[in-house]
Every structure is written in structure tokens, then in C-alpha cells.
Design a protein around this motif. Structure first.
Motif, mmCIF file in Angstrom:
data_model
loop_
_atom_site.group_PDB
_atom_site.id
_atom_site.type_symbol
_atom_site.label_atom_id
_atom_site.label_comp_id
_atom_site.label_asym_id
_atom_site.label_seq_id
_atom_site.Cartn_x
_atom_site.Cartn_y
_atom_site.Cartn_z
ATOM 1 N N ALA A 216 0.744 -1.485 0.371
ATOM 2 C CA ALA A 216 0.373 0.156 0.059
ATOM 3 C C ALA A 216 0.634 1.173 0.372
ATOM 4 O O ALA A 216 0.602 2.867 -0.463
ATOM 5 N N SER A 217 2.291 1.452 1.047
ATOM 6 C CA SER A 217 2.795 2.330 0.687
ATOM 7 C C SER A 217 4.098 1.823 -0.225
ATOM 8 O O SER A 217 4.609 3.146 -0.583
ATOM 9 N N THR A 218 4.053 1.694 -1.248
ATOM 10 C CA THR A 218 5.725 1.358 -2.023
ATOM 11 C C THR A 218 4.947 1.483 -3.045
ATOM 12 O O THR A 218 4.269 0.658 -3.504
ATOM 13 N N GLU A 219 5.708 2.647 -4.168
ATOM 14 C CA GLU A 219 5.583 2.219 -5.310
ATOM 15 C C GLU A 219 6.095 1.678 -6.180
ATOM 16 O O GLU A 219 6.975 0.798 -6.005
ATOM 17 N N ARG A 220 5.928 1.202 -7.325
ATOM 18 C CA ARG A 220 5.949 -0.235 -7.960
ATOM 19 C C ARG A 220 6.150 0.928 -10.092
ATOM 20 O O ARG A 220 6.513 1.644 -10.508
#
Ligand code: ADP
Length: 316
Positions: free
Chosen positions: A310-314
Motif C-alpha cells: 500500500a505504501s510503496t511505488e512500483r
């Protein structure tokens, strides 16, 4: 379903904290951390709430307890880990080079990790195993080889499934007999989890597409190719593929990413998730693990991986 069982080396790992060309420059060293690729894999399975058990051996020493305590805390059944009083727990030292590559010094051959065999406890566990996971690195340990051969035959004959991570470290030399065993294992695998050039090596042909096709012809049902910070790709024999972009993280210690990825992928699939969903958790498990020092210190629980996702970009 029966538990997921992993057979292989259990080690402690001592890690260089600075990047250098030799161990003498790569000071200071930190550890001991619980380690061994099969142990990292099963730790991630246990943390995610899958039924998981480990077959291997440690010495009757603190290094052994670092591992057994850790795996038990992760929810892994450790009843088939033997304690060998006459041998020390195996160990590995790892240091990082400036070009990003790693070197390992292993103390396995004369350790407890190379001493376990088929026992009543192992037989009882394998009789209720639903899925067996084997790391190629375990094939370089003669005692593990014999247990793996027998376990694969029993589990497959009962309709259980097999996953294989080639995990071919350059330090672990494979002789001709081991190469033959490796090829047999690949052909028996339902799920193959290679990284980089291991794909072509497992298939015995060059080119990604050619290797994938060859492996499906050999009988493999599902392949997930790991590409480090480049993400991962799922392949299915009908021609379907799914690309899973990597999460954007600050890499602190790359060791264990592939093992956490594999443990998470397998556990999610066994818990009934789709390949797409399992890939997301697996990518999160691999990425989260590289952000923490120590080979399995960043393995995540379901809640930790949900929060990470939920908190990390891809990557795009
Ligand atoms: P192995 O350790 O078996 O060589 P990889 O290094 O390919 O495996 O890592 C397995 C997976 O973990 C990758 O496919 C990716 O999803 C994730 N991963 C590994 N390294 C990173 C990184 N630096 N940043 C983001 N994700 C990573």
C-alpha cells in the motif's frame, strides 16, 4: 493439503557491512543471522501463514539455535531438523563488491548441514507433505541429495507437487552426477523459479523464449523468472504471461530476495491466490527483504506485506 516442506542447508551468515574487494577490506562484519537459502524460503512461507516445515540439520550450539528459534517463531515446524552434537552449525560469509556482485565463503561440507539423513522424523513429515521445495544449492551437499531424491519420489507418487529454485551459486560446484540430478529435478518440477541465466541453464538451450518453451515441453507447469530490480515474469504453458514490475526500494542487502520471493509466491498460490495476486506478494516480499540487513530479516508477514504494497511505488 499438507505442509510445504523444504529440504536443505541451514546456516548462519556473517555479512560485510562495507563494500570492498576482499574480506579484509570489507570490515566490519555483522551477524550471525539465520540463513541458508532453503531456510530463508521456508521462513517466508511460515511468516505468511502457510503450513511449513523444514528438513535439515544444525549443531548443538548457539548458531544452531539462532536458526531453530527463528524458524519456530516464524511458525515453521522444526521437528524434522536434526541436532547433530558432533558437528558445528554451517556458516557462510558474504561480502559485496563495488560492481554489485557478491562473494560467499561457505563452511558447509564439514558442518551439521552436511550430516543429516533419512530418519523416522523425516519419513513421518514427508508422508504428510503436500508440496516439496528444493533449491539447487542443496544438491551440492551429498546427504541432502539422498534425502531429496527419496522425498521427491514419495511426494510426487502421492500426487503432491514440487517447486525448484535452481539457486546455482558459483561457489557451489556441481559435478556431472549433480548436474544429472539437477536436470531430473527440473523435469519433475511443477513450478520453476529461476533467476537470470539459470533459466537457460535449467532448460539447456539459449534464449529466453526458447528456454521457456523447452521447459514446458519437459513437463514444467508454471515458471516465474526473477529479474532482480527488473521485476519478475510469470509464464504458463498455454502462452499466457504476466509481467510483475518491481517495487521501488533502497537496496541494503540483496541476499535472500529470491528466496523470500519464492516462498511468498508458493505460499500465496497454495493459499488459493491467482498468479497475479501471488506475484504481487512475492515481488513485495523480495523487495522488502532487500531493504533490511541480514538474509531473512526482511521476510514479511501478510500484514507487513500488505502495508508495504500500500505504501510503496512500483516501477513503470
Ligand atoms: P535471486 O535472489 O534468486 O537472484 P532476484 O534478485 O531476482 O532473485 O530477486 C527476486 C525478486 O525480488 C525480484 O524478481 C524482484 O521482484 C525482487 N527484488 C530483488 N531485488 C530488488 C530490488 N533491488 N528492488 C526491488 N525489488 C527487488
Amino acid at each position: 493439503l499438507g505442509p510445504t516442506v523444504c529440504v536443505g542447508e541451514i546456516l548462519v551468515e556473517i555479512v560485510a557491512t562495507t563494500v570492498g574487494n576482499g574480506f579484509l577490506e570489507a570490515q566490519p562484519l555483522v551477524g550471525p543471522f539465520a540463513s541458508g537459502a532453503p531456510a530463508i524460503f521456508i521462513s517466508q512461507c511460515g511468516r505468511l501463514g502457510g503450513q511449513a516445515a523444514m528438513v535439515g540439520a544444525v549443531g548443538d550450539d548457539d548458531f544452531g539455535r539462532v536458526n531453530t528459534d527463528r524458524l519456530a517463531r516464524d511458525g515453521v515446524d522444526i521437528s524434522a531438523i536434526s541436532i547433530e552434537p558432533d558437528y558445528p552449525t554451517g556458516s557462510a560469509f558474504v561480502r559485496y563488491r563495488k560492481d554489485g556482485s557478491r562473494d560467499f565463503v561457505y563452511n558447509i561440507a564439514t558442518s551439521a548441514a552436511a550430516r543429516f539423513g533419512w530418519s523416522r522424523g523425516v519419513a513421518d513429515l514427508i508422508d504428510r507433505t503436500g508440496h516439496l521445495h528444493v533449491m539447487g544449492s542443496a544438491l551440492s551437499v551429498p546427504s541432502a541429495r539422498a534425502v531429496i531424491d527419496k522425498a521427491v519420489d514419495i511426494v510426487k507418487a502421492r500426487g503432491g507437487t514440487l517447486s525448484v529454485d535452481p539457486n546455482l551459486r558459483k561457489e557451489l560446484k556441481l559435478d556431472e552426477d549433480t548436474e544429472r540430478r539437477f536436470a531430473k529435478l527440473v523435469a519433475a518440477a511443477d513450478l520453476l523459479l529461476p533467476s537470470g541465466e539459470e533459466l537457460e541453464r535449467a532448460a539447456g538451450v539459449e534464449g529466453e523464449a526458447e528456454a521457456i518453451q523447452r521447459l514446458f515441453e519437459m513437463g514444467v507447469k508454471e515458471i516465474v523468472l526473477k529479474r532482480g530490480a527488473g521485476g519478475a515474469t510469470y509464464f504458463e504453458s498455454g502462452g499466457d504471461r504476466i509481467d510483475a514490475p518491481a517495487f521501488v526500494v533502497q537496496e541494503v542487502d540483496p541476499t535472500g530476495a529470491g528466496d523470500c520471493f519464492g516462498g511468498a509466491y508458493l505460499t500465496c498460490r497454495r493459499l488459493g491466490m491467482s498468479p497475479q495476486q501471488a506475484l504481487t506478494y512475492a515481488s513485495a516480499a523480495g523487495a522488502r527483504n532487500v531493504t533490511v540487513l541480514g538474509p531473512m530479516e526482511g521476510a514479511g508477514t501478510r500484514g507487513e506485506l500488505d502495508a508495504f504494497i500500500a505504501s510503496t511505488e512500483r516501477r513503470p
